[in-house]
Write an enzyme that holds these catalytic residues in place. Structure first.
Site, PDB file in Angstrom:
ATOM      1  N   ARG A  30       0.742  -1.530   0.127  1.00 14.14           N
ATOM      2  CA  ARG A  30       0.024  -0.104  -0.216  1.00 14.14           C
ATOM      3  C   ARG A  30       1.015   1.324  -0.291  1.00 14.14           C
ATOM      4  O   ARG A  30       1.656   1.411   0.683  1.00 14.14           O
ATOM      5  CB  ARG A  30      -0.659   0.214   1.193  1.00 14.14           C
ATOM      6  N   ASP A  31       0.447   2.496  -0.365  1.00 10.39           N
ATOM      7  CA  ASP A  31       0.973   3.251  -1.647  1.00 10.39           C
ATOM      8  C   ASP A  31       1.015   4.559   0.643  1.00 10.39           C
ATOM      9  O   ASP A  31      -0.157   4.529   1.246  1.00 10.39           O
ATOM     10  CB  ASP A  31       0.663   4.881  -1.872  1.00 10.39           C
ATOM     11  N   ILE A  32       2.220   4.114   0.809  1.00  9.81           N
ATOM     12  CA  ILE A  32       1.950   5.277   2.372  1.00  9.81           C
ATOM     13  C   ILE A  32       1.552   6.971   2.357  1.00  9.81           C
ATOM     14  O   ILE A  32       0.654   7.388   3.678  1.00  9.81           O
ATOM     15  CB  ILE A  32       3.792   5.952   2.287  1.00  9.81           C
ATOM     16  N   ASN A  87       3.955   6.845 -12.935  1.00  7.63           N
ATOM     17  CA  ASN A  87       5.192   8.314 -13.811  1.00  7.63           C
ATOM     18  C   ASN A  87       6.592   8.086 -13.533  1.00  7.63           C
ATOM     19  O   ASN A  87       7.131   7.222 -13.304  1.00  7.63           O
ATOM     20  CB  ASN A  87       5.015   9.256 -12.119  1.00  7.63           C
ATOM     21  N   GLU A  95       9.058  10.724  -8.192  1.00  6.60           N
ATOM     22  CA  GLU A  95       9.629  10.888  -7.178  1.00  6.60           C
ATOM     23  C   GLU A  95      10.382   9.596  -6.353  1.00  6.60           C
ATOM     24  O   GLU A  95      11.648   9.805  -6.275  1.00  6.60           O
ATOM     25  CB  GLU A  95       8.469  11.047  -5.997  1.00  6.60           C
ATOM     26  N   VAL A  96      10.009   8.529  -7.005  1.00  4.86           N
ATOM     27  CA  VAL A  96      11.076   7.041  -6.152  1.00  4.86           C
ATOM     28  C   VAL A  96      11.546   6.562  -7.497  1.00  4.86           C
ATOM     29  O   VAL A  96      10.600   6.074  -8.499  1.00  4.86           O
ATOM     30  CB  VAL A  96      10.203   6.226  -5.631  1.00  4.86           C
ATOM     31  N   HIS A 100       7.880   2.155 -10.654  1.00  7.02           N
ATOM     32  CA  HIS A 100       6.231   1.397  -9.585  1.00  7.02           C
ATOM     33  C   HIS A 100       5.551   1.866 -10.791  1.00  7.02           C
ATOM     34  O   HIS A 100       5.040   2.714 -10.887  1.00  7.02           O
ATOM     35  CB  HIS A 100       6.776   1.763  -8.391  1.00  7.02           C
TER      36      HIS A 100
END
Ligand code: 5GP
Ligand code: ZN
Length: 116
Positions: A30-32, A87, A95-96, A100
């Site tokens: 799950r995304d934080i 993305n 961002e990461v 993903h």
């Protein structure tokens, strides 16, 4: 493994995550900071910076898509639909830099882009 990479560290168990699905080559958690009622991130366990790098490995690409579909089914998203998003780079706000797929759903998601 890239020790400076957040998602490699999640794969290694160094940083906790709420895992919803796992295969020998992929992990879904799950995304934080969820942007929808359901927001799960699906990653290859091996490090690829983005979807362009991942696409050079057809087997890893297929594994990632299969896991994203399993997550959508497991989360009950296939009936009403969901969004699968990568993305990539600056304009997309990545961002990461460990590739993903965002699996988003569980409610109407609105327009594809906020811009228009
Ligand atoms: P990007 O903008 O790179 O496509 O998405 C990165 C996503 O990772 C964001 O939705 C963000 O909320 C999520 N994220 C950042 N740090 C963590 C973390 O430590 N754990 C989890 N589960 N998600 C994270
Ligand atoms: Zn990584």
């Amino acid at each position: 493994m890239d020790h400076d990479c957040l998602f490699c560290r999640i794969v290694a168990g160094e940083i906790p995550a709420t895992v919803v699905y796992e295969t020998p080559t992929t992990l879904a958690f799950r995304d934080i900071d969820p942007k929808a009622a359901v927001h799960v991130l699906v990653i290859p366990k091996e490090h690829y910076a983005d979807v362009v790098a991942l696409s050079a490995d057809p087997a890893a690409s297929a594994d990632l898509l299969a896991t994203a579909s399993s997550v959508a089914e497991g989360e009950g998203l296939t009936g009403d639909g969901f969004r699968l998003m990568f993305n990539t780079g600056r304009f997309a706000g990545q961002e990461v830099f460990h590739v993903h797929a965002h699996v988003l759903g569980g409610e109407p998601l609105g327009p594809m882009l906020a811009l228009r």
